[in-house]
Design an enzyme around this catalytic site. Structure first.
Site, PDB file in Angstrom:
ATOM      1  N   HIS A  70       0.845  -1.201   0.000  1.00  9.62           N
ATOM      2  CA  HIS A  70       0.000   0.000   0.000  1.00  9.62           C
ATOM      3  C   HIS A  70       0.875   1.243   0.000  1.00  9.62           C
ATOM      4  CE1 HIS A  70       0.563   1.013   4.309  1.00  9.62           C
ATOM      5  NE2 HIS A  70       0.455  -0.291   4.555  1.00  9.62           N
ATOM      6  N   ASP A  72      -0.187   4.434   0.899  1.00 13.28           N
ATOM      7  CA  ASP A  72      -0.519   5.481   1.871  1.00 13.28           C
ATOM      8  C   ASP A  72       0.192   5.243   3.199  1.00 13.28           C
ATOM      9  OD1 ASP A  72      -2.295   3.213   2.161  1.00 13.28           O
ATOM     10  OD2 ASP A  72      -3.475   4.401   3.581  1.00 13.28           O
ATOM     11  N   ASP A 102       6.556   0.936   7.116  1.00 11.92           N
ATOM     12  CA  ASP A 102       5.162   0.615   6.771  1.00 11.92           C
ATOM     13  C   ASP A 102       4.692   1.479   5.602  1.00 11.92           C
ATOM     14  OD1 ASP A 102       2.561  -0.336   6.835  1.00 11.92           O
ATOM     15  OD2 ASP A 102       1.971   0.891   8.543  1.00 11.92           O
ATOM     16  N   GLU A 134      -5.066   1.957   2.484  1.00 13.86           N
ATOM     17  CA  GLU A 134      -5.043   0.777   3.353  1.00 13.86           C
ATOM     18  C   GLU A 134      -5.177   1.187   4.814  1.00 13.86           C
ATOM     19  OE1 GLU A 134      -3.180  -2.257   5.998  1.00 13.86           O
ATOM     20  OE2 GLU A 134      -2.579  -0.174   5.645  1.00 13.86           O
ATOM     21  N   GLU A 135      -4.533   2.292   5.180  1.00  9.55           N
ATOM     22  CA  GLU A 135      -4.475   2.692   6.590  1.00  9.55           C
ATOM     23  C   GLU A 135      -5.825   3.122   7.151  1.00  9.55           C
ATOM     24  OE1 GLU A 135      -2.097   2.079   8.378  1.00  9.55           O
ATOM     25  OE2 GLU A 135      -0.195   2.191   7.319  1.00  9.55           O
ATOM     26  N   GLU A 162       4.024  -6.070   4.311  1.00 14.76           N
ATOM     27  CA  GLU A 162       3.975  -5.379   5.609  1.00 14.76           C
ATOM     28  C   GLU A 162       5.193  -5.794   6.437  1.00 14.76           C
ATOM     29  OE1 GLU A 162       1.937  -3.118   6.716  1.00 14.76           O
ATOM     30  OE2 GLU A 162       0.046  -3.288   5.616  1.00 14.76           O
ATOM     31  N   HIS A 356       4.186   3.736  12.294  1.00 12.95           N
ATOM     32  CA  HIS A 356       3.225   4.670  12.874  1.00 12.95           C
ATOM     33  C   HIS A 356       3.822   5.541  13.978  1.00 12.95           C
ATOM     34  CE1 HIS A 356      -0.579   2.227  11.496  1.00 12.95           C
ATOM     35  NE2 HIS A 356       0.415   2.164  10.617  1.00 12.95           N
TER      36      HIS A 356
END
Length: 383
Positions: A70, A72, A102, A134-135, A162, A356
């Protein structure tokens, strides 16, 4: 730096926070692939402000391998970064920047492999799949999967990159996010019994949600492959009320269910709805007929449980050089790929311990190891 690290520097430079467009990054990847005569297909959202990308190297008439990631990232706002989040910083064998772990590190390794893929006589195709949003609930990949589902040849394997420290992961929990809107009846707090206190009603519902969650902890529901080994529920956001001397007419709360792959998270929502309809609404409407409790889905994605004896599991074990399969607590797009008949595993460089967070990073050693894993994959696909 390696080709992967150089590509990562470019990818990190695009602010693809989920609230922003990802089209600049997608345009870069499209142009990069065009340099090697690799065509790609873009699947846009309705507003054409974001897009998925799908490209194929090698013969398209037979099953191959999907390398999926992903584009984003989560926001960097309000986090105490010591380096610019959207500029790659190299320090002490680590590469810092939002999305390095990530999961732009994996995407960079996949793109760095493209020249070798093009030069190799591949016996099976390699597909590159990049998604958006995705997030915020694995939203973008769904339109891409609708396109892939209609194609006559399904891939042998999808590797979602991931961050797992390159340990092959065969399972993760599913997620259901719900919103509950409680509408009561306002009145002066001096006459509270004449009103229907929406905050108190919401609190009762949250209490029932907690009791449902306690039931899911019973040993007979456990799956020891996961941490925690049971499905979980929690209320994470709540708002309501206007002033202390007014019985509140409205209250809203959001809750989530993270369910083991063998369990349906919708069952928790249905149990809470039944409690609301059977136990609460009759009492509320006895005071005010306009009282109501409404539930709406915010997002959902299925869990993943790939069989350790499957061809997909054996392929990723060969590429990684290890068979110590694991599970992860966080969700991925893997369950969605699996649901349309594409066997899926999760394996990528870095660790979600850094994802994150401020000063997110991936180590150069992990990028090198991911490059090596992809090279082993390539060697197995040579004609």
């Amino acid at each position: 730096m390696s080709a992967s690290a150089e590509l990562l520097a470019t990818l990190v430079g695009f602010d693809t926070t989920s609230r922003e467009s990802n089209l600049q990054l997608i345009g870069f990847v499209r142009d990069y692939l065009a340099r090697f005569d690799v065509p790609c297909e873009l699947v846009y959202n309705d507003e054409r402000s974001k897009a998925n990308l799908f490209a194929t190297v090698g013969p398209s008439d037979r099953p191959g391998i999907v390398l999926s990631g992903h584009t984003d990232v989560v926001p960097a706002d309000g986090q105490p970064w010591t380096v610019p989040p959207f500029e790659l910083t190299r320090r002490d064998g680590k590469l810092y920047g939002r999305g390095t772990a990530d999961m732009k590190g994996y995407i960079a390794c996949v793109l760095a492999l493209v020249p070798a893929l093009v030069e190799a006589p591949l016996s099976k195709p390699v597909h590159i799949a990049l998604s958006y949003d995705e997030e915020v609930g694995c939203l973008g990949v769904r339109s891409l999967l609708k396109v892939l589902e209609r194609r006559p040849v399904k891939p042998l394997l999808c590797i979602i990159g991931e961050p797992t420290g390159l340990k092959p992961v065969l399972g993760h929990k599913g997620k259901l996010a719900m919103r509950c809107d409680v509408h009561g009846h306002a009145c002066h707090s001096a006459y509270a019994p004449q009103g229907v206190n929406a905050i108190e009603c919401a609190a009762e519902l949250i209490g029932e949600l907690g009791r449902i969650g306690q039931g899911l902890k019973a040993p007979e529901h456990h799956d020891r492959r996961f941490d925690p080994p049971f499905s979980t529920v929690q209320a994470g956001v709540i708002s309501g009320g206007k002033a202390l001397n007014i019985v509140p007419a409205d209250c809203r709360f959001d809750f989530e269910v993270r369910a083991l792959p063998s369990q349906d998270p919708g069952e928790v929502a249905e149990r809470l709805k039944a409690y609301a309809e059977q136990q609460m609404l009759p009492r509320m409407r006895a005071v005010s007929a306009q009282s109501d409790i409404r539930f709406s889905e915010l997002s959902a994605y299925p869990g993943l449980a790939t069989d350790a004896k499957s061809q997909a599991a054996q392929l990723i074990a060969a590429f990684c050089g290890r068979e110590d399969f694991g599970t992860v607590a966080f969700g991925t797009e893997g369950g969605l790929f699996d649901a349309v008949g594409i066997p899926t595993v999760v394996c990528g460089p870095g660790s979600m311990d850094q994802g994150h967070k401020p000063d997110e990073f991936v180590s150069l050693a992990q990028l090198d190891a991911c490059d090596a894993m992809l090279q082993r994959m390539l060697a197995s696909l040579r004609g």
